[in-house]
Write an enzyme that holds these catalytic residues in place. Structure first.
Site, mmCIF file in Angstrom:
data_model
loop_
_atom_site.group_PDB
_atom_site.id
_atom_site.type_symbol
_atom_site.label_atom_id
_atom_site.label_comp_id
_atom_site.label_asym_id
_atom_site.label_seq_id
_atom_site.Cartn_x
_atom_site.Cartn_y
_atom_site.Cartn_z
ATOM 1 N N ASP A 191 0.833 -1.212 0.000
ATOM 2 C CA ASP A 191 0.000 0.000 0.000
ATOM 3 C C ASP A 191 0.861 1.253 0.000
ATOM 4 O OD1 ASP A 191 0.689 -1.082 2.464
ATOM 5 O OD2 ASP A 191 -1.053 -0.308 3.533
ATOM 6 N N ASP A 198 0.625 -2.045 -13.522
ATOM 7 C CA ASP A 198 -0.310 -1.181 -14.256
ATOM 8 C C ASP A 198 -0.127 0.261 -13.795
ATOM 9 O OD1 ASP A 198 -1.375 -3.164 -15.797
ATOM 10 O OD2 ASP A 198 -3.472 -2.779 -15.245
#
Ligand code: ATP
Length: 330
Positions: free
Chosen positions: A209, A237
């Site tokens: 995260d 991505d």
């Protein structure tokens, strides 16, 4: 020396961008012999074939596989991903997924240059799990994450070896050890043990995260990153989005032991929304082909191809391929 390449153009813009990649490889003066394989969503819709054992055995005989994109809105999700892409990765032991990112993130003043090494054959992608009482209020679904010492170690080792070849010699492990205590512990212990063999490499650890924030706000901190299959899928991505867009993101699925072919493919998908419009940017496919040239020992040609992709190019998919081919030749 002629390199034997199996070409899977696939679906949507896949064949369009792969045509340009092959054009550029030939312009670089590298001798290749190509064999086309009609695989992907369209083939599945036509006769039900995803990837037979016979075709897989044929693919194993090539030096490399160049893939455009596979998948189609007409095919139920998972059929092509599991039956073709994951099957090739697992059965051909393509255990390292390499995704380089060079660019300047939106709002950043300094460019970044880092590589993500994603474990490619384990994690939640092995298909371990099942469901019970599907469609009822009491439905249960499990999806296991499969991590072996051997699988984790060979991937981490590859990342350390890669870091050793780079100027900064810096390697970050990305995981979620604070919550995923079992797999996280295996990754962390293996990473720390292998690190002792590479005292020249500076190491770091980020929770996944936190890594998403750093990818956007401070990607220059990274040199090489190693991470598990799912985190790597998502993070890369994002890596593409902060490095000039999906039209530039290239990747290699490597069998570093060279017991069979490796596979090279752009990160983007079949982009059915722009197929046939000439809007597909072929540079991700061209840069993936450059990674293939490196793996085939044609590094000088690979460098020329990469250099030819740096300056902006305008025009249709084939115009961009033509312009890059001209630069590569000169
Ligand atoms: P798939 O299911 O095959 O992954 P998708 O449409 O879900 O297909 P992508 O193909 O990656 O996912 O496309 C996401 C978006 O990015 C689409 O709007 C598409 O037009 C755009 N896109 C993808 N690749 C390119 C490219 N090479 N050049 C320009 N735009 C692209």
């Amino acid at each position: 020396m002629t390199h034997n390449i199996a070409v899977i153009g696939g679906d949507g813009i896949g064949p369009e961008v792969i045509t340009e990649a092959i054009k550029v490889v030939r312009a670089a003066g590298v001798e290749i012999s190509t064999t086309d394989y009609d695989l992907g969503g369209a083939r599945y819709m036509r006769d039900g074939e995803v990837l037979s054992e016979e075709t897989l055995d044929e693919l194993r005989t090539f030096d490399c596989i160049l893939l455009g994109a596979v998948g189609s809105p007409d095919v139920p999700p998972g059929v092509i991903e599991r039956g073709l892409l994951l099957k090739m990765r697992f059965d051909m032991n393509l255990y390292v997924n390499v995704r380089p990112f060079i660019g300047t993130a939106p709002g950043a003043t300094e460019p970044h240059d880092f590589v993500v090494i994603r474990e490619n054959t384990e994690g939640p992608y092995v298909g371990e799990g099942g469901s019970l009482r599907e469609g009822t209020p009491h439905e249960v679904a499990t999806q296991g994450s499969f991590n072996t010492r051997m699988g984790v170690e060979r991937c981490i080792r590859y990342a350390f070896e890669l870091a050793m070849t780079r100027e900064r010699k810096h390697l970050t492990l990305v995981h979620k050890t604070n919550v995923l205590q079992f797999s996280g512990s295996l990754w962390e212990r293996t990473f720390n043990e292998v690190a002792e063999e590479y005292p020249q490499v500076e190491t770091a650890y980020n929770h996944v995260d936190a890594a998403t924030i750093y990818f956007v706000q401070d990607p220059q901190r990274y040199d090489v990153i190693v991470t598990d299959n799912l985190f790597g899928d998502i993070l890369t991505d994002l890596g593409g989005a902060v490095s000039g867009g999906i039209g530039l993101a290239s990747s290699a699925n490597l069998n570093p032991d060279r017991t069979g072919p490796s596979m090279f493919e752009p990160v983007h998908g079949s982009a059915p929304d722009i197929v046939g419009t000439g809007k597909a940017d072929p540079r991700a496919a061209i840069l993936s082909a450059a990674m293939m040239l490196d793996f085939l020992g044609e590094s000088e040609a690979a460098d020329r191809v990469r250099a030819a992709c740096v300056d902006p190019v305008t025009g249709s998919t084939s115009d961009v391929g033509d312009s890059i081919a001209v630069r590569v030749r000169n």
